[in-house]
Design a protein around this motif. Structure first.
Motif, PDB file in Angstrom:
ATOM      1  N   HIS A 234       0.759  -1.109   0.142  1.00  0.00           N
ATOM      2  CA  HIS A 234       0.011  -0.067   0.087  1.00  0.00           C
ATOM      3  C   HIS A 234       0.855   1.255  -0.077  1.00  0.00           C
ATOM      4  O   HIS A 234       1.750   1.417   0.915  1.00  0.00           O
ATOM      5  CB  HIS A 234      -0.862  -0.216   1.255  1.00  0.00           C
ATOM      6  N   GLN A 247      -2.386   3.797  -3.974  1.00  0.00           N
ATOM      7  CA  GLN A 247      -2.286   2.199  -4.893  1.00  0.00           C
ATOM      8  C   GLN A 247      -2.179   1.211  -3.701  1.00  0.00           C
ATOM      9  O   GLN A 247      -1.455   1.293  -2.578  1.00  0.00           O
ATOM     10  CB  GLN A 247      -0.881   2.539  -5.636  1.00  0.00           C
ATOM     11  N   THR A 248      -3.056   0.222  -3.798  1.00  0.00           N
ATOM     12  CA  THR A 248      -3.150  -1.029  -3.108  1.00  0.00           C
ATOM     13  C   THR A 248      -3.011  -2.331  -4.056  1.00  0.00           C
ATOM     14  O   THR A 248      -3.983  -2.377  -4.802  1.00  0.00           O
ATOM     15  CB  THR A 248      -4.465  -0.904  -2.238  1.00  0.00           C
ATOM     16  N   ASP A 281      -5.302  -5.223  -8.535  1.00  0.00           N
ATOM     17  CA  ASP A 281      -4.911  -3.737  -8.399  1.00  0.00           C
ATOM     18  C   ASP A 281      -6.169  -3.184  -7.534  1.00  0.00           C
ATOM     19  O   ASP A 281      -6.997  -2.949  -8.309  1.00  0.00           O
ATOM     20  CB  ASP A 281      -4.575  -3.122  -9.574  1.00  0.00           C
ATOM     21  N   SER A 283      -6.821  -0.419  -6.150  1.00  0.00           N
ATOM     22  CA  SER A 283      -6.683   1.093  -6.113  1.00  0.00           C
ATOM     23  C   SER A 283      -7.698   1.928  -6.434  1.00  0.00           C
ATOM     24  O   SER A 283      -7.620   3.229  -6.620  1.00  0.00           O
ATOM     25  CB  SER A 283      -5.350   1.554  -6.748  1.00  0.00           C
ATOM     26  N   ASN A 286      -7.787   4.294  -9.317  1.00  0.00           N
ATOM     27  CA  ASN A 286      -6.461   4.975  -9.335  1.00  0.00           C
ATOM     28  C   ASN A 286      -5.370   4.046 -10.073  1.00  0.00           C
ATOM     29  O   ASN A 286      -4.251   3.967  -9.170  1.00  0.00           O
ATOM     30  CB  ASN A 286      -5.994   5.603  -8.043  1.00  0.00           C
ATOM     31  N   TYR A 287      -5.458   3.757 -11.138  1.00  0.00           N
ATOM     32  CA  TYR A 287      -4.515   2.611 -11.546  1.00  0.00           C
ATOM     33  C   TYR A 287      -3.334   3.396 -12.200  1.00  0.00           C
ATOM     34  O   TYR A 287      -3.342   4.486 -12.835  1.00  0.00           O
ATOM     35  CB  TYR A 287      -4.951   1.982 -12.468  1.00  0.00           C
ATOM     36  N   ARG A 288      -2.193   2.634 -11.667  1.00  0.00           N
ATOM     37  CA  ARG A 288      -0.781   3.151 -12.412  1.00  0.00           C
ATOM     38  C   ARG A 288      -0.238   2.316 -13.062  1.00  0.00           C
ATOM     39  O   ARG A 288       0.862   2.483 -13.697  1.00  0.00           O
ATOM     40  CB  ARG A 288       0.094   3.711 -11.226  1.00  0.00           C
ATOM     41  N   GLN A 292      -4.747  -4.532 -14.413  1.00  0.00           N
ATOM     42  CA  GLN A 292      -5.410  -4.298 -12.997  1.00  0.00           C
ATOM     43  C   GLN A 292      -6.009  -5.795 -12.485  1.00  0.00           C
ATOM     44  O   GLN A 292      -5.874  -5.811 -11.076  1.00  0.00           O
ATOM     45  CB  GLN A 292      -6.874  -3.835 -13.184  1.00  0.00           C
TER      46      GLN A 292
END
Length: 408
Positions: A234, A247-248, A281, A283, A286-288, A292
């Motif tokens: 996280h 991000q988690t 993912d 998040s 809020n995907y980076r 996913q």
């Protein structure tokens, strides 16, 4: 951060009837209190890897004062020529001398200094204080401070990289461990980076649990267990000036592990294990990352012989990513790879030759040769390594008896 901890606790509650899953590799030379004694001549059991219920052969007494030394010298050469991870070499030594005190038989306090020196670098890479409080109550163990790190968790390599024993030797946080005849469990939180008001970076936390439930009795001719593994990382926080999205990332694995003793003078046992893995993912849009969700299949077979172990592993990953896992298994290029490169479908065959040489009860030399074939690229890479583990304690005396004698 609150949501991260709540999810971790919830998963831990679901797996309280599970235990520590043995990693697919026999890493006891790296985790045992006596690297040269635990493995040799012993039948590997559910508790063998990562179990630290007895820190030394001598039973501790209230008031004992000891000195301990953990010394680790490593050399790992990765001859990799691919875009996920290019080749590099790890070569150095790490020392951790500590004072150990037992206020009671169940409470162990350790304090010392950690020194890390890479060969070819005239300066120390790390100088850090270490502190650990371990309370052992029956099969339960609670650890505060520098927790039992990396390989002690017992993860498979796609979830937790073997190289963390060299690159991330210290973890700081909380840990709960349970060891019984059938059940073993490791739940942990590693506080990677503390956030303060007004800083320009996010807080970073990692954690997870590793467990397995043993289906067979100790006298059974086959040892079978069901592993359950979970990791989380996280990045977030509310008081920094960065204002980056949270991000988690979650990873899961489960499957079946079996070991069949052969009782031969040369052929000693066969180990088989298979895992299904997931990547998520979490998040909240809020995907980076490029992916996913993802999944993987990991199958291992090991032949234990008198001279060395031979292990074959097959990995098939679809858009799989584990931030704590081994670089070669990922579908996203590591920091050693080509920036921005992805490989959605990974198919690998790994063959490993493994041998531990006993030097003394306190010392062992591990040698590993690990070729890997990439079916998609039709590419053969390999790595090899030498690792010297030394761990020993010496009793200085019993402070409690001296104090009681002085009071008389």
């Amino acid at each position: 951060m609150g949501n991260f901890l709540r999810i971790l606790v919830a998963v831990g509650a679901l797996l309280v009837t599970a235990g520590q899953a043995r990693a697919q590799l026999d890493n006891r030379a790296f985790t045992s209190p006596e690297p040269g004694r635990t493995k040799f001549g012993k039948n590997p059991s559910l508790l063998a890897e990562g179990a630290d219920t007895a820190v030394s052969r001598a039973t501790p007494q209230a008031g004992d004062l000891r000195i301990s030394l953990n010394a680790f010298t490593f050399f790992k050469d990765n001859e990799y020529f691919n875009d996920i991870v290019e080749g590099y070499t790890l070569f150095g030594t790490q020392l951790n001398p500590q004072l150990v005190y037992y206020p009671t038989k169940e409470l162990r306090l350790e304090a010392g200094v950690f020194l890390w020196k890479d060969f070819g670098n005239p300066t120390l890479r790390q100088v850090r204080p270490t502190y650990r409080a371990t309370w052992t109550h029956g099969p339960h163990q609670f650890i505060f401070g520098n927790i039992r790190a990396n390989l002690n968790h017992g993860y498979i390599e796609p979830l937790l990289d073997f190289e963390r024993v060299m690159l991330k030797p210290l973890e700081e946080g909380l840990q709960y461990r349970l060891h019984t005849q059938r059940i073993s469990l490791d739940v942990w939180v590693d506080w990677l980076r503390q956030e303060y008001a007004g800083v320009s970076y996010q807080e970073q936390i990692a954690g997870g649990l590793s467990g397995s439930y043993r289906l067979t009795r100790p006298e059974s001719p086959v040892d079978v267990s069901i592993p359950l593994q979970f990791t989380a990382q996280h990045h977030g926080g509310q008081i920094d000036t960065l204002h980056a999205p949270v991000q988690t990332l979650f990873n899961y694995a489960t499957g079946v592990v079996a070991r069949v003793p052969l009782h031969g003078s040369v052929l000693q046992a066969v180990r088989l294990n298979a895992y299904g893995l997931l990547f998520d993912d979490h998040s909240f849009s809020n995907y980076r990352l490029p992916y996913q969700t993802g999944k993987g299949l990991y199958i291992n077979g090991t032949l234990e012989t008198r001279y060395f172990d031979v292990m074959a592993s097959y990995w098939q990953g679809h858009q799989f990513f584990a931030p704590l896992g081994g670089n070669y298994y990922q579908s996203i290029a590591s920091r050693y790879g080509t920036p921005g490169f992805t490989d959605a479908e990974r198919r690998l065959l790994l063959v490993r030759l493994l041998r531990d040489f006993r030097i003394s009860d306190a010392a062992a030399l591990t040698v590993r040769v690990e070729p890997v074939y990439d079916f998609n690229r039709q590419l053969l890479d390999f790595s090899f390594g030498f690792y010297l583990n030394f761990r020993q304690e010496w009793l200085l005396g019993n402070v409690g008896r001296r104090m009681r004698a002085g009071q008389q």
